[in-house]
Structure formats: structure tokens, C-alpha cells
Design a protein around this motif. Structure first.
Motif, short mmCIF file in Angstrom:
data_model
loop_
_atom_site.label_atom_id
_atom_site.label_comp_id
_atom_site.label_asym_id
_atom_site.label_seq_id
_atom_site.Cartn_x
_atom_site.Cartn_y
_atom_site.Cartn_z
N GLN A 1 -11.96 6.73 10.21
CA GLN A 1 -10.85 6.08 9.52
C GLN A 1 -11.21 5.96 8.05
O GLN A 1 -12.37 5.71 7.71
N ARG A 2 -10.21 6.13 7.20
CA ARG A 2 -10.43 5.99 5.76
C ARG A 2 -9.28 5.15 5.17
O ARG A 2 -8.12 5.46 5.39
N TYR A 3 -9.69 4.11 4.47
CA TYR A 3 -8.73 3.24 3.80
C TYR A 3 -8.68 3.60 2.33
O TYR A 3 -9.60 4.21 1.79
N GLY A 4 -7.58 3.23 1.66
CA GLY A 4 -7.41 3.53 0.24
C GLY A 4 -7.00 4.97 0.01
O GLY A 4 -7.13 5.48 -1.10
N ALA A 5 -6.49 5.65 1.04
CA ALA A 5 -6.03 7.03 0.92
C ALA A 5 -4.65 7.06 0.26
O ALA A 5 -4.00 6.02 0.10
N PHE B 1 -5.23 5.50 5.74
CA PHE B 1 -4.32 4.39 5.49
C PHE B 1 -4.18 4.20 3.98
O PHE B 1 -5.18 4.19 3.27
N PRO B 2 -2.97 4.00 3.49
CA PRO B 2 -2.75 3.90 2.04
C PRO B 2 -2.94 2.49 1.47
O PRO B 2 -2.17 2.04 0.63
N TRP B 3 -3.93 1.79 1.92
CA TRP B 3 -4.26 0.48 1.37
C TRP B 3 -5.76 0.27 1.53
O TRP B 3 -6.38 0.86 2.43
N PRO B 4 -6.36 -0.55 0.70
CA PRO B 4 -7.79 -0.81 0.86
C PRO B 4 -8.03 -1.73 2.05
O PRO B 4 -7.17 -2.54 2.39
#
Length: 186
Positions: A149-153, A130-133
Motif C-alpha cells: 500500500q502507498r499513501y500520498g499517491a 491512496f491519494p492522501w497521506p
């Protein structure tokens, strides 16, 4: 982004009352629930073609090719980097405050295709980015969630390791229908 046409914007406006009813701007993570509620078969021919693909990789390519027929909110591409093959979903326009909700709903609706056909071990290799923290605790995921899941991508993606993407789905045979898959989606 390319011009999307007035018909596209008008049809998106039809959904705004529903988005407001679920508080999509203030509670973007509700898009996860909306996405989960859309079964793989609801994607029409694109979903059935992806379900019938021989491998995860070919399924990703099928989705990238046919998703624009169903959902013009994003541009879809398959990219390989860092040992992973990814379906990249880039927004075609700014969604304002509805952006995260639409990102969540779209990603998880498409991910349901893989949830319908993959065993737990293969799902455990999936990575959703996901492109947000992340703000606060991670949004609630369904019981039995095994994927990462990975945030901040940099981008919104669904990816799998390259070696896994090339392995044939269980029972995949180009000469006979994928009845196991069709039974799962009925």
C-alpha cells in the motif's frame, strides 16, 4: 465531472444514515472493513466476468468497462505506466467528509475480486495507492496481508506489474468454464 443525475444523488443519500452509524467521517478506515465484507460475487455480472477473465490485465479492463453499471461514484480507467498496469478510480463528485470512507470501501470491495482468484505470490505484487497521506499508524489490514500500500499517491489505484498482468490465471481456458473460480466464490 459529468452530470451524474438526480437519481444518483438521491440513492447516495439513502446510505448516509448507515455511513453516520459507522462514523464514516471520523473513522474513514472503517471503509476497509466494509469493502472486505463485500465478496467478489456480490459485484454481480461485473464481478463474475472479472473472475472469469483469462489474465489479471483482462480482469482490470473488464472491471473498468462494467463497474459503472454497479458503482457510479467513480470513473474507472486502466492505465499503464512505470511498468505497472493499474485500475484507476477517479471520483465523479466531491464526497465531502465521506470521501476517504467511500474510497476505502470501493477499492477494497473491488480488490476482493483479485483476492478470490490469485495465489499469495501474485497478490504480493499488487500495489494499492491512496491519494492522501497516512495519518497515524497504517489502518489495520487483515491477517496474512501480502500486498503493498502507498499513501500520498496521485490517484486511487489497484495495480500489478505488466509482466504479471499478462500471465494467464491458473487453469484459464477460454473453451471451458472457470469452475475453480466459481467454487471459490460460492
Amino acid at each position: 465531472p459529468a452530470f451524474v443525475g438526480l437519481w444518483f444523488v438521491a440513492s447516495l443519500l439513502d446510505y448516509l444514515p448507515m455511513f453516520d452509524a459507522v462514523h464514516a467521517v471520523d473513522r474513514a478506515e472503517i471503509g476497509i472493513d466494509v469493502g472486505y465484507a463485500i465478496p467478489a460475487a456480490a459485484h454481480g455480472p461485473m464481478g463474475l466476468a472479472a473472475l472469469s477473465s483469462a489474465t489479471i490485465g483482462s480482469s482490470l479492463h473488464t472491471i473498468a468497462r462494467y463497474a459503472p453499471i454497479r458503482n457510479r461514484l467513480f470513473d474507472y480507467q486502466v492505465r499503464t505506466s512505470d511498468g505497472r498496469v493499474a485500475l484507476v478510480m477517479a471520483p465523479r463528485l466531491s464526497f465531502g467528509g465521506y470521501g476517504r470512507f467511500l474510497h476505502y470501501a470501493t477499492l477494497f470491495a473491488i480488490f476482493n475480486i483479485f483476492r478470490a482468484v490469485l495465489e499469495e505470490a501474485a497478490l504480493g505484487e499488487a500495489l494499492l495507492t491512496f491519494p492522501w497521506p497516512v495519518q497515524g499508524p497504517d489502518p489495520q489490514l487483515p491477517p496474512g496481508c501480502v500486498w503493498q500500500q502507498r499513501y500520498g499517491a496521485k490517484q486511487l489505484t489497484i495495480s500489478f506489474p505488466v509482466p504479471s498482468a499478462d500471465v494467464a490465471f491458473e487453469g484459464a481456458d477460454p473453451e471451458e468454464p472457470r469452475t475453480r473460480l466459481l467454487e471459490k466464490i460460492e
